[in-house]
Design a protein around this motif. Structure first.
Motif, PDB file in Angstrom:
ATOM      1  N   TRP A  48       0.863  -1.182   0.000  1.00 29.80           N
ATOM      2  CA  TRP A  48       0.000   0.000   0.000  1.00 29.80           C
ATOM      3  C   TRP A  48       0.896   1.227   0.000  1.00 29.80           C
ATOM      4  CZ3 TRP A  48      -5.323  -0.525   0.042  1.00 29.80           C
ATOM      5  CH2 TRP A  48      -5.795  -1.819   0.309  1.00 29.80           C
ATOM      6  N   GLU A  49       0.622   2.158  -0.905  1.00 21.17           N
ATOM      7  CA  GLU A  49       1.377   3.403  -0.926  1.00 21.17           C
ATOM      8  C   GLU A  49       0.577   4.481  -0.195  1.00 21.17           C
ATOM      9  OE1 GLU A  49       3.571   6.585  -3.873  1.00 21.17           O
ATOM     10  OE2 GLU A  49       2.707   4.760  -4.730  1.00 21.17           O
ATOM     11  N   ILE A  50       1.265   5.219   0.654  1.00 23.82           N
ATOM     12  CA  ILE A  50       0.616   6.281   1.417  1.00 23.82           C
ATOM     13  C   ILE A  50       0.509   7.526   0.530  1.00 23.82           C
ATOM     14  CG2 ILE A  50       0.722   7.710   3.491  1.00 23.82           C
ATOM     15  CD1 ILE A  50       0.212   4.658   3.945  1.00 23.82           C
ATOM     16  N   ASP A  51      -0.722   7.997   0.353  1.00 25.56           N
ATOM     17  CA  ASP A  51      -0.991   9.148  -0.512  1.00 25.56           C
ATOM     18  C   ASP A  51      -1.065  10.460   0.258  1.00 25.56           C
ATOM     19  OD1 ASP A  51      -1.192   7.448  -2.722  1.00 25.56           O
ATOM     20  OD2 ASP A  51      -3.364   7.251  -2.517  1.00 25.56           O
ATOM     21  N   ALA A  87      -4.137   8.021   7.478  1.00 23.95           N
ATOM     22  CA  ALA A  87      -3.439   8.014   6.195  1.00 23.95           C
ATOM     23  C   ALA A  87      -4.326   7.402   5.127  1.00 23.95           C
ATOM     24  CB  ALA A  87      -2.144   7.217   6.307  1.00 23.95           C
ATOM     25  N   ILE A  88      -4.235   7.958   3.936  1.00 26.94           N
ATOM     26  CA  ILE A  88      -4.874   7.337   2.780  1.00 26.94           C
ATOM     27  C   ILE A  88      -3.841   6.404   2.175  1.00 26.94           C
ATOM     28  CG2 ILE A  88      -5.858   7.664   0.491  1.00 26.94           C
ATOM     29  CD1 ILE A  88      -6.709  10.473   1.358  1.00 26.94           C
ATOM     30  N   ALA A  89      -4.208   5.130   2.050  1.00 30.34           N
ATOM     31  CA  ALA A  89      -3.319   4.124   1.471  1.00 30.34           C
ATOM     32  C   ALA A  89      -3.967   3.576   0.214  1.00 30.34           C
ATOM     33  CB  ALA A  89      -3.074   3.000   2.477  1.00 30.34           C
ATOM     34  N   SER A  90      -3.197   3.510  -0.869  1.00 27.92           N
ATOM     35  CA  SER A  90      -3.746   2.981  -2.117  1.00 27.92           C
ATOM     36  C   SER A  90      -2.931   1.776  -2.568  1.00 27.92           C
ATOM     37  CB  SER A  90      -3.780   4.057  -3.201  1.00 27.92           C
ATOM     38  OG  SER A  90      -2.489   4.536  -3.478  1.00 27.92           O
ATOM     39  N   ALA A  91      -3.626   0.856  -3.219  1.00 28.17           N
ATOM     40  CA  ALA A  91      -3.008  -0.368  -3.723  1.00 28.17           C
ATOM     41  C   ALA A  91      -3.351  -0.492  -5.209  1.00 28.17           C
ATOM     42  CB  ALA A  91      -3.514  -1.579  -2.935  1.00 28.17           C
ATOM     43  N   GLY A 149       1.279   4.725  16.942  1.00 30.28           N
ATOM     44  CA  GLY A 149       2.598   4.133  17.028  1.00 30.28           C
ATOM     45  C   GLY A 149       3.679   5.179  17.138  1.00 30.28           C
ATOM     46  N   SER A 150       4.912   4.708  17.191  1.00 26.45           N
ATOM     47  CA  SER A 150       6.039   5.619  17.322  1.00 26.45           C
ATOM     48  C   SER A 150       6.582   6.042  15.964  1.00 26.45           C
ATOM     49  CB  SER A 150       7.152   4.957  18.140  1.00 26.45           C
ATOM     50  OG  SER A 150       7.584   3.786  17.485  1.00 26.45           O
ATOM     51  N   TYR A 151       5.932   5.596  14.898  1.00 23.49           N
ATOM     52  CA  TYR A 151       6.352   5.959  13.558  1.00 23.49           C
ATOM     53  C   TYR A 151       5.214   6.705  12.885  1.00 23.49           C
ATOM     54  CZ  TYR A 151       8.384   5.643   8.915  1.00 23.49           C
ATOM     55  OH  TYR A 151       8.915   5.953   7.692  1.00 23.49           O
ATOM     56  N   PHE A 152       5.542   7.811  12.223  1.00 21.41           N
ATOM     57  CA  PHE A 152       4.556   8.622  11.525  1.00 21.41           C
ATOM     58  C   PHE A 152       4.658   8.324  10.027  1.00 21.41           C
ATOM     59  CE2 PHE A 152       3.899  12.872   9.431  1.00 21.41           C
ATOM     60  CZ  PHE A 152       2.523  12.845   9.496  1.00 21.41           C
ATOM     61  N   LEU A 153       3.569   7.846   9.453  1.00 21.75           N
ATOM     62  CA  LEU A 153       3.555   7.569   8.019  1.00 21.75           C
ATOM     63  C   LEU A 153       3.645   8.867   7.227  1.00 21.75           C
ATOM     64  CD1 LEU A 153       0.744   4.859   7.936  1.00 21.75           C
ATOM     65  CD2 LEU A 153       3.215   4.498   7.676  1.00 21.75           C
ATOM     66  N   ARG A 154       4.395   8.816   6.150  1.00 19.29           N
ATOM     67  CA  ARG A 154       4.561   9.974   5.280  1.00 19.29           C
ATOM     68  C   ARG A 154       4.143   9.623   3.859  1.00 19.29           C
ATOM     69  NH1 ARG A 154       6.744  13.664   8.340  1.00 19.29           N
ATOM     70  NH2 ARG A 154       8.260  13.169   9.911  1.00 19.29           N
ATOM     71  N   THR A 155       3.754  10.646   3.115  1.00 20.43           N
ATOM     72  CA  THR A 155       3.386  10.457   1.716  1.00 20.43           C
ATOM     73  C   THR A 155       4.533   9.765   0.985  1.00 20.43           C
ATOM     74  OG1 THR A 155       2.015  12.436   1.771  1.00 20.43           O
ATOM     75  CG2 THR A 155       2.720  11.677  -0.394  1.00 20.43           C
ATOM     76  N   GLY A 156       4.181   8.732   0.233  1.00 23.88           N
ATOM     77  CA  GLY A 156       5.183   7.975  -0.514  1.00 23.88           C
ATOM     78  C   GLY A 156       5.685   6.735   0.191  1.00 23.88           C
ATOM     79  N   ASN A 157       5.440   6.601   1.502  1.00 18.84           N
ATOM     80  CA  ASN A 157       5.835   5.382   2.207  1.00 18.84           C
ATOM     81  C   ASN A 157       5.115   4.187   1.607  1.00 18.84           C
ATOM     82  OD1 ASN A 157       6.023   6.720   5.614  1.00 18.84           O
ATOM     83  ND2 ASN A 157       7.599   6.613   4.074  1.00 18.84           N
ATOM     84  N   ILE A 158       5.777   3.037   1.631  1.00 19.32           N
ATOM     85  CA  ILE A 158       5.173   1.781   1.194  1.00 19.32           C
ATOM     86  C   ILE A 158       4.941   0.925   2.424  1.00 19.32           C
ATOM     87  CG2 ILE A 158       5.440  -0.288  -0.225  1.00 19.32           C
ATOM     88  CD1 ILE A 158       5.178   2.324  -1.843  1.00 19.32           C
TER      89      ILE A 158
END
Length: 112
Positions: free
Chosen positions: A3-6, A19-23, A35-44
Motif C-alpha cells: 500500500w502506498e501512502i498518498d 493516512a490514505i493508502a492505495s493499492a 505508534g512511534s512511527y509517523f507515516l509519510r506520503t510515498g511510504n510503502i
C-alpha cells in the motif's frame, strides 16, 4: 499486498494518525493508526505476520481501524482534526504543543 501512502494527518488530541493508502487497481483505504512511527506520503506499507512493514522495515504501528476511502470522509477528518503541521508540514515552531499528545512532533516542530 503493498500500500502506498498518498496523504496523512495527525490528531494531537488523541496522539494518532490517519493516512490514505492505495493499492493496485486504485483500491484505497483510510488507516487510523497509533505508534512511534509517523507515516509519510510515498511510504510503502506492507502487512506481514511479523507486523507492519514500512519501506522494508518493521515498525511499531498498530492499525486501530480501517475505513473504505471516500473523499467526503477524508474531508471530514481534515476539517475536524486541528494540527498546524497538517496544513504546513514544514512547520518549525508549534504554539499548540501544550495540547498535543505526541511526545515528539511528527512534523519535527519545536515548542515556542
Amino acid at each position: 499486498m503493498d500500500w502506498e501512502i498518498d496523504q496523512t494527518l495527525v490528531c494531537p488530541v488523541t496522539g494518532t494518525g490517519f493516512a490514505i493508502a492505495s493499492a493496485v487497481k486504485n483500491m484505497k483505504l483510510i488507516l487510523w493508526y497509533k505508534g512511534s512511527y509517523f507515516l509519510r506520503t510515498g511510504n510503502i506499507l506492507t502487512h506481514s505476520p511479523f507486523g507492519v512493514i514500512v519501506n522494508g522495515r518493521r515498525t511499531s504501528i498498530a492499525i486501530i481501524h480501517t475505513f473504505h476511502y471516500s473523499n467526503a470522509l477524508w474531508q471530514t477528518f481534515k476539517n475536524r482534526i486541528s494540527c498546524p503541521g497538517n496544513d504546513d508540514p514544514t512547520i518549525t515552531v508549534c504554539h499548540r504543543y501544550k495540547e498535543c499528545m505526541f511526545t515528539l512532533c511528527p512534523y519535527g516542530a519545536k515548542s515556542d
